[in-house]
Each structure stands twice: as structure tokens, then as C-alpha cells.
Design a protein around this motif. Structure first.
Motif, mmCIF file in Angstrom:
data_model
loop_
_atom_site.group_PDB
_atom_site.id
_atom_site.type_symbol
_atom_site.label_atom_id
_atom_site.label_comp_id
_atom_site.label_asym_id
_atom_site.label_seq_id
_atom_site.Cartn_x
_atom_site.Cartn_y
_atom_site.Cartn_z
ATOM 1 N N ASP A 164 0.826 -1.202 0.000
ATOM 2 C CA ASP A 164 0.000 0.000 0.000
ATOM 3 C C ASP A 164 0.864 1.258 0.000
ATOM 4 O O ASP A 164 0.572 2.243 -0.701
ATOM 5 N N ALA A 165 1.957 1.239 0.810
ATOM 6 C CA ALA A 165 2.843 2.402 0.849
ATOM 7 C C ALA A 165 3.512 2.621 -0.512
ATOM 8 O O ALA A 165 3.614 3.768 -0.998
ATOM 9 N N VAL A 166 3.962 1.526 -1.134
ATOM 10 C CA VAL A 166 4.602 1.658 -2.455
ATOM 11 C C VAL A 166 3.620 2.189 -3.490
ATOM 12 O O VAL A 166 3.940 3.066 -4.309
ATOM 13 N N LEU A 167 2.383 1.692 -3.452
ATOM 14 C CA LEU A 167 1.370 2.161 -4.402
ATOM 15 C C LEU A 167 1.050 3.639 -4.184
ATOM 16 O O LEU A 167 0.907 4.405 -5.145
ATOM 17 N N MET A 168 0.935 4.050 -2.913
ATOM 18 C CA MET A 168 0.669 5.457 -2.633
ATOM 19 C C MET A 168 1.821 6.342 -3.092
ATOM 20 O O MET A 168 1.610 7.420 -3.651
ATOM 21 N N GLN A 169 3.066 5.869 -2.876
ATOM 22 C CA GLN A 169 4.220 6.640 -3.327
ATOM 23 C C GLN A 169 4.241 6.760 -4.855
ATOM 24 O O GLN A 169 4.507 7.838 -5.401
ATOM 25 N N GLN A 170 3.959 5.646 -5.552
ATOM 26 C CA GLN A 170 3.902 5.698 -7.010
ATOM 27 C C GLN A 170 2.794 6.631 -7.487
ATOM 28 O O GLN A 170 2.968 7.383 -8.460
#
Length: 383
Positions: A74-80
């Protein structure tokens, strides 16, 4: 042929040895008195409990790992998503700046048509000059200050280039600053993830230590409980042996088999006999039992005589009923035979009447019978 002892194959030897081991283990289980009487395999139950705990702990660890993986994804998706939004905003801003610098409406080919008011004012200013009719140098739609206009356009173009260079330099600095901030944020995220992993490892180690201490305390408590149970069992066994040695069972006391109470002594009721202490009956009790048995035998004989008389009366009554039923049956058969005789007589009378009727029809009524010619006369022509 000579008998030769050939060596057996290794697989056969291993199979035989495996069967012998299984048979020995099975005999050990069957002939173990404690396990056979109690019927509970404590070691197997403890092993099952341990396996269940390990399986539950493994499932909890898997759930925690999946939760951590979901949070990280979820954190990686939000950062992307944020990076993509930032890039879209930068591209939009650069496009607006490019259009504002290189695609101005004043620099287009038809600017003089769109901005005709400015040219009209310049022509009106130049119209104050005194030219002759044959010396006209400015015509409608022309420009008398072309050189100054080109110089002004070049200066504006130079200023636009400088502004574009400054803007590009500022954008480059902003981009480098944003990359620096992003690197710092990534470094902070890495440090935070490292701290989380260290804390997780410490928590797991503390949990394992706590679980080990709890298991040790449970084992010590179980050992203490087993020791207390063993002491209690030994005390109960010793008390039972001492009671057996000092009780009335081994001292052969006949009064020990009789238990008396206050209500029984007042009402005159015979004392209750304790079967675990009874030593046998006395001569008076035996004689009383014999007398009671003789009385019961006489009473039983009288009852049997009465029962025989009652059965004889019932047999006589049943014989009378059977005889009456036989007489009634004979009467019914006689009536049936008479009815059949009467019916036969009536049937013979009907047969005679029918025969006479047929004779009347054949000999008196139907005397003129048609011949074959009578039937052949029909349908012999076309009419």
C-alpha cells in the motif's frame, strides 16, 4: 541337488527387520499394564498439543507477515501514485510555460489582422507627414517602421530567451531540490523500516523468552502437582492398609455386620446387614428361613391346585363352545346343501322352458327359412 545357503537380498532383510521392530513395539504397547488399564497416551496428547501450538504460532506469524507485506505494498502504491501526480503537474506547468513563451498570439503570422487597431494608429500617426500625390511611400496595410519593429522583436526574443533560460535553470534547481527531498524521505523511510525490523526482532525475542519462562513455570508447576498427587496417593494407600489392619473385617467381629440406628431401635425394626462385613447366618436365622420356605411351598401347592381347577373349568367351557360351533357348522352346511338343491331344481326348470321355447321357434314360428337364391337376388343389376 545340494542345499546351498544363498545370501538374502538387502531389501528382504530390511523388511523382515522392520516387521520385527513393529511387532516388538506393538507387544510393548499391548502388554503395558498401565496403558492398557488407563487407555490414555499422555505422550501422544502432549505431542498433539505441542504440534497444535506450533501450527497456531506459524499461522500467526504468516498473518503478521502478510499484514506487513500488505502495508508495504500500500505504501509503495501510494508513493507511485503521488510521484505520478507530481509528474503530471510538472508536465502541465511546463506545457503552460512553453505556450506562454513560444506560442504567443502576438508572434503569429496573422497578428496584424488580429491586432489591426495598433497598425491603424501607426498609420494615422504617419499620415501627418506632407507627401505629394506622386510620392506616396505608405499605403494602407503597409508598415513604415519595419526596421524598428524587427529590432524590437529581436530584443523581445532575446529577453524571452533569457527568461526561458532563467526559468529552465529555476526548474532544474527545483527538480534537484525535489530529488534531494525525495532521497531524504526515502532515507528516512529506510531508517524507519530498519527500526521497525529491529523492534519486531526484539519483540519476537522477548516473546520467545517469555514463552520459554512460561513453559518452564508450567513444567515446574506440573512436577510439583505430580509430587503432591504421589504423596497424597501414598498417604491414602497407607491409611487404607492401616484401616484394613485395624477394622472389624480382619478381627472377625460378628457385630460389625449389623448397623443400628436410633429410629430402628425405637420401632423394633431388624438391623440392616452390611454385606462387606457379613460372616454368615445363625442357627435361628436358618430355622426361620426353612419354616418360611415350607410355608411358601404349601402356599404354592394350594395355588397350583386352585389354578388346575380353574384351568379344568376353562377347558370344559371351551369344549362346550367347540361342540356348539360344530353343531352350528353342520346346520349351516345342511342349509347350504338344501339351497343348492333348490337352485339346481330351479335351473333345470329354466332349462326345460328354454328348450321348449327354442323348439317352438324352430318348428312352428320360423318354418319358412330363406334359401341361397333369396340372398343372391340382391345387387344383381346396376339399379
Amino acid at each position: 541337488m545340494f542345499k546351498v545357503d544363498l545370501p538374502l537380498e538387502e531389501s528382504v532383510v530390511l523388511a523382515v527387520e522392520r516387521r520385527r521392530t513393529a511387532e516388538a513395539a506393538r507387544q510393548k504397547r499391548i502388554f503395558n499394564t498401565r496403558n492398557r488399564l488407563i487407555g490414555v497416551d499422555v505422550a501422544a496428547l502432549e505431542r498433539q498439543v505441542t504440534e497444535k501450538r506450533e501450527r497456531e504460532e506459524m499461522e500467526r506469524q504468516q498473518d503478521r507477515a502478510f499484514d506487513a507485506l500488505r502495508v508495504m505494498n500500500d505504501a509503495v502504491l501510494m508513493q507511485q501514485f503521488e510521484e505520478e501526480e507530481r509528474r503530471r503537474a510538472e508536465l502541465s506547468r511546463e506545457l503552460v510555460q512553453f505556450r506562454a513563451i513560444h506560442q504567443r498570439a502576438q508572434d503569429s503570422r496573422d497578428a496584424d489582422l488580429n491586432f489591426n487597431k495598433q497598425g491603424t494608429s501607426e498609420l494615422m500617426s504617419d499620415s501627418n507627414l506632407e507627401f505629394g500625390p506622386a510620392s506616396m511611400r505608405v499605403f494602407q496595410g503597409g508598415d513604415g517602421k519595419d526596421r524598428e519593429k524587427k529590432r524590437a522583436q529581436m530584443e523581445a526574443y532575446g529577453r524571452a530567451l533569457k527568461a526561458q533560460a532563467e526559468e529552465k535553470k529555476q526548474l532544474h534547481l527545483q527538480h534537484k531540490h525535489a530529488e534531494l527531498l525525495r532521497d531524504q524521505e526515502q532515507l528516512r523511510e529506510d531508517l524507519r523500516a530498519l527500526q521497525f525490523s529491529v523492534l519486531d526482532h526484539e519483540c519476537k525475542r522477548a516473546g520467545h523468552v517469555t514463552l520459554s519462562k512460561y513453559n518452564q513455570a508450567q513444567a515446574a508447576e506440573k512436577a510439583e502437582q505430580q509430587r503432591k498427587n504421589r504423596l497424597k496417593e501414598e498417604g491414602e494407600n497407607f491409611a487404607e492398609v492401616w484401616h484394613m489392619m485395624t477394622s472389624d473385617l480382619l478381627t472377625e467381629c460378628p457385630e460389625a455386620a449389623e448397623k443400628r440406628g436410633g429410629a430402628q431401635e425405637k420401632e423394633g425394626v431388624a438391623p440392616r446387614v452390611l454385606t462387606d462385613r457379613w460372616k454368615g447366618m445363625s442357627a435361628e436365622q436358618l430355622s426361620a428361613i426353612r419354616r418360611q420356605r415350607e410355608e411358601q411351598c404349601a402356599e404354592r401347592a394350594r395355588q397350583r391346585g386352585t389354578e388346575k381347577k380353574r384351568e379344568a373349568a376353562w377347558d370344559h367351557l371351551q369344549m362346550e363352545q367347540i361342540q356348539e360351533e360344530e353343531v352350528e357348522k353342520q346346520r349351516a352346511l345342511e342349509r347350504e346343501r338344501e339351497r343348492r338343491t333348490e337352485m339346481d331344481r330351479y335351473n333345470r326348470q329354466l332349462a326345460r322352458e328354454q328348450c321348449a321355447h327354442h323348439q317352438y321357434l324352430d318348428k312352428k314360428l320360423y318354418t319358412n327359412r330363406p334359401t341361397a337364391d333369396y340372398f343372391t337376388q340382391f345387387n344383381s343389376s346396376s339399379r
